[in-house]
Design an enzyme around this catalytic site. Structure first.
Site, PDB file in Angstrom:
ATOM      1  N   SER A   9       0.859  -1.184   0.000  1.00  0.00           N
ATOM      2  CA  SER A   9       0.000   0.000   0.000  1.00  0.00           C
ATOM      3  C   SER A   9       0.892   1.230   0.000  1.00  0.00           C
ATOM      4  CB  SER A   9      -0.892   0.008   1.241  1.00  0.00           C
ATOM      5  OG  SER A   9      -1.543   1.259   1.336  1.00  0.00           O
ATOM      6  N   HIS A  34      -1.591  -1.356  -3.968  1.00  0.00           N
ATOM      7  CA  HIS A  34      -2.832  -0.878  -3.355  1.00  0.00           C
ATOM      8  C   HIS A  34      -2.716   0.644  -3.218  1.00  0.00           C
ATOM      9  CE1 HIS A  34      -6.347  -1.361  -0.614  1.00  0.00           C
ATOM     10  NE2 HIS A  34      -5.821  -0.310   0.001  1.00  0.00           N
ATOM     11  N   ASP A  36      -4.549   4.107  -1.966  1.00  0.00           N
ATOM     12  CA  ASP A  36      -5.593   4.602  -1.070  1.00  0.00           C
ATOM     13  C   ASP A  36      -6.013   6.026  -1.409  1.00  0.00           C
ATOM     14  OD1 ASP A  36      -6.061   2.464   0.817  1.00  0.00           O
ATOM     15  OD2 ASP A  36      -4.014   2.802   1.537  1.00  0.00           O
ATOM     16  N   MET A  38      -8.521   9.024  -0.279  1.00  0.00           N
ATOM     17  CA  MET A  38      -9.339   9.483   0.860  1.00  0.00           C
ATOM     18  C   MET A  38      -9.838  10.895   0.577  1.00  0.00           C
ATOM     19  SD  MET A  38      -6.992   8.179   4.008  1.00  0.00           S
ATOM     20  CE  MET A  38      -6.105   6.618   3.935  1.00  0.00           C
ATOM     21  N   HIS A  67      -8.452   1.879  -3.823  1.00  0.00           N
ATOM     22  CA  HIS A  67      -9.392   1.762  -2.701  1.00  0.00           C
ATOM     23  C   HIS A  67      -9.958   3.152  -2.424  1.00  0.00           C
ATOM     24  CE1 HIS A  67      -9.657   0.861   1.942  1.00  0.00           C
ATOM     25  NE2 HIS A  67     -10.851   1.053   1.398  1.00  0.00           N
ATOM     26  N   MET A  69     -11.905   5.542  -0.390  1.00  0.00           N
ATOM     27  CA  MET A  69     -12.515   5.884   0.898  1.00  0.00           C
ATOM     28  C   MET A  69     -13.158   7.246   0.719  1.00  0.00           C
ATOM     29  SD  MET A  69      -9.415   4.372   3.176  1.00  0.00           S
ATOM     30  CE  MET A  69      -8.362   4.274   1.733  1.00  0.00           C
ATOM     31  N   MET A 138     -11.632  -4.889   5.594  1.00  0.00           N
ATOM     32  CA  MET A 138     -10.835  -3.911   6.346  1.00  0.00           C
ATOM     33  C   MET A 138     -10.564  -4.445   7.749  1.00  0.00           C
ATOM     34  SD  MET A 138     -10.136  -1.237   4.490  1.00  0.00           S
ATOM     35  CE  MET A 138      -9.327  -0.381   5.830  1.00  0.00           C
ATOM     36  N   PHE A 144      -5.948   5.882   8.098  1.00  0.00           N
ATOM     37  CA  PHE A 144      -4.527   6.039   8.400  1.00  0.00           C
ATOM     38  C   PHE A 144      -3.808   4.705   8.317  1.00  0.00           C
ATOM     39  CE2 PHE A 144      -6.913   9.330  10.517  1.00  0.00           C
ATOM     40  CZ  PHE A 144      -6.226  10.480  10.149  1.00  0.00           C
ATOM     41  N   GLY A 145      -2.541   4.771   7.917  1.00  0.00           N
ATOM     42  CA  GLY A 145      -1.696   3.594   7.957  1.00  0.00           C
ATOM     43  C   GLY A 145      -1.140   3.404   9.360  1.00  0.00           C
ATOM     44  N   GLY A 146      -0.501   2.276   9.582  1.00  0.00           N
ATOM     45  CA  GLY A 146       0.235   2.065  10.828  1.00  0.00           C
ATOM     46  C   GLY A 146      -0.611   1.715  12.039  1.00  0.00           C
ATOM     47  N   ASP A 176      -6.897  -5.734   4.420  1.00  0.00           N
ATOM     48  CA  ASP A 176      -6.249  -4.421   4.399  1.00  0.00           C
ATOM     49  C   ASP A 176      -6.238  -3.806   5.794  1.00  0.00           C
ATOM     50  OD1 ASP A 176      -5.237  -1.938   3.704  1.00  0.00           O
ATOM     51  OD2 ASP A 176      -7.100  -1.229   2.769  1.00  0.00           O
ATOM     52  N   GLY A 198       1.083  -1.733   4.129  1.00  0.00           N
ATOM     53  CA  GLY A 198       1.740  -0.443   3.936  1.00  0.00           C
ATOM     54  C   GLY A 198       2.992  -0.343   4.769  1.00  0.00           C
ATOM     55  N   SER A 199       2.815  -0.043   6.065  1.00  0.00           N
ATOM     56  CA  SER A 199       3.965   0.192   6.949  1.00  0.00           C
ATOM     57  C   SER A 199       4.911  -0.990   6.991  1.00  0.00           C
ATOM     58  CB  SER A 199       3.482   0.467   8.372  1.00  0.00           C
ATOM     59  OG  SER A 199       2.364   1.298   8.357  1.00  0.00           O
TER      60      SER A 199
HETATM   61  C1  DX5 Z   1      -6.100   2.449   5.717  1.00  0.00           C
HETATM   62  C2  DX5 Z   1      -5.753   2.045   4.317  1.00  0.00           C
HETATM   63  C3  DX5 Z   1      -4.766   0.960   4.245  1.00  0.00           C
HETATM   64  C4  DX5 Z   1      -3.412   1.331   4.787  1.00  0.00           C
HETATM   65  C5  DX5 Z   1      -2.789   0.116   5.388  1.00  0.00           C
HETATM   66  O1  DX5 Z   1      -7.069   3.418   5.667  1.00  0.00           O
HETATM   67  O2  DX5 Z   1      -6.917   1.642   3.617  1.00  0.00           O
HETATM   68  O3  DX5 Z   1      -4.630   0.497   2.905  1.00  0.00           O
HETATM   69  O4  DX5 Z   1      -2.555   1.839   3.809  1.00  0.00           O
HETATM   70  O5  DX5 Z   1      -1.649   0.514   6.049  1.00  0.00           O
HETATM   71  P1  DX5 Z   1      -0.925  -0.430   7.121  1.00  0.00           P
HETATM   72  O6  DX5 Z   1      -0.495  -1.641   6.384  1.00  0.00           O
HETATM   73  O7  DX5 Z   1       0.197   0.418   7.594  1.00  0.00           O
HETATM   74  O8  DX5 Z   1      -1.950  -0.731   8.193  1.00  0.00           O
HETATM   75 ZN    ZN Z   2      -6.604   0.642   1.697  1.00  0.00          ZN
END
Ligand code: DX5
Ligand code: ZN
Length: 221
Positions: A9, A34, A36, A38, A67, A69, A138, A144-146, A176, A198-199
């Site tokens: 991601s 992937h 994202d 938003m 994706h 959002m 989900m 947010f990531g992480g 995800d 992602g992270s």
């Molecule tokens: C969250 C995103 C994810 C995000 C995942 O809103 O939809 O795709 O990038 O990030 P990690 O892998 O860091 O949880």
């Molecule tokens: Zn996503």
């Protein structure tokens, strides 16, 4: 168990050198990316639109899984497909009946994706599963990531796999949020065919090696 596909991601990538970041995971054997999107309304964060997706598409040969959002992504579906999205994933929370938007996505030539938030029961998407190419579960609250993996996503994966085999549905099952070397194998075991991370990939000391490592540990179960 088949080895899952790995979908880095790019939310966690360094956007000031996105080309290099993508090249590294592509060399590491990533199967798709992937992406994202938003809108600052559906989620309390804002990323980018079709213009940047088009730029990303120029940087890679990988399949782009976008994706959305967004509270109302339908008017932008065509633009995201034209920008290079191979999958366009919308939320059931955006459209309690997503059939029209999914039909449009297919008409524009992309794979129809449907996803649900952690607090949304799986039953909300069940009536639409025959018309879906990508089912994204989900495992964090989007935005947010992480964040930490929410384990209540695991039974949803198993249900998705059961219904797929029982009815012969064609969708590919993605997970995800919070996927790392510990949760990735659990998600794959429960039914995930694509691990979005992602992270765990982009913040790793060697993202290239991490893609392969993630696939290997998840395939071992
Ligand atoms: C969250 C995103 C994810 C995000 C995942 O809103 O939809 O795709 O990038 O990030 P990690 O892998 O860091 O949880
Ligand atoms: Zn996503």
């Amino acid at each position: 168990m088949n080895a899952p596909l790995i979908a880095p991601s790019i939310l966690a990538a360094d956007f000031s050198r996105l080309g290099e970041e993508i090249a590294r995971v592509e060399q590491g054997g990533a199967d798709l990316l992937h992406v994202d999107v938003m809108d600052g309304h559906f989620v309390p964060n804002l990323t980018f639109g079709p213009m940047i997706v088009k730029a990303i598409d120029k940087l890679t040969r990988l399949r782009l899984s976008t994706h959305l959002m967004m509270t109302d992504p339908e008017p932008f579906a065509e633009a995201f497909v034209k920008a290079g999205s191979d999958d366009v994933i919308v939320h059931i929370e955006s459209y309690p009946d997503p059939r029209r938007v999914l039909g449009k996505i297919q008409g524009f030539g992309a794979r129809r994706g449907l996803t649900l938030n952690p607090e949304t029961p799986f039953e909300a998407i069940e009536p639409f599963l025959k018309d879906v190419d990508v089912l994204l579960v989900m495992s964090v609250h989007p935005g947010f990531g992480g964040q930490a993996f929410i384990p209540e996503a695991l039974p949803k994966l198993t249900r998705a796999r059961e219904l797929k085999s029982r009815h012969g549905y064609a969708y590919e099952i993605h997970i995800d949020g919070g996927i790392d070397l510990d949760t990735g194998p659990k998600a794959a075991e429960a039914g995930a065919e694509v691990l979005v991370a992602g992270s765990a990939i982009f913040k790793a000391p060697d993202p290239r090696a991490r893609v392969e490592e993630m696939r290997r540990v998840a395939a071992q179960g």
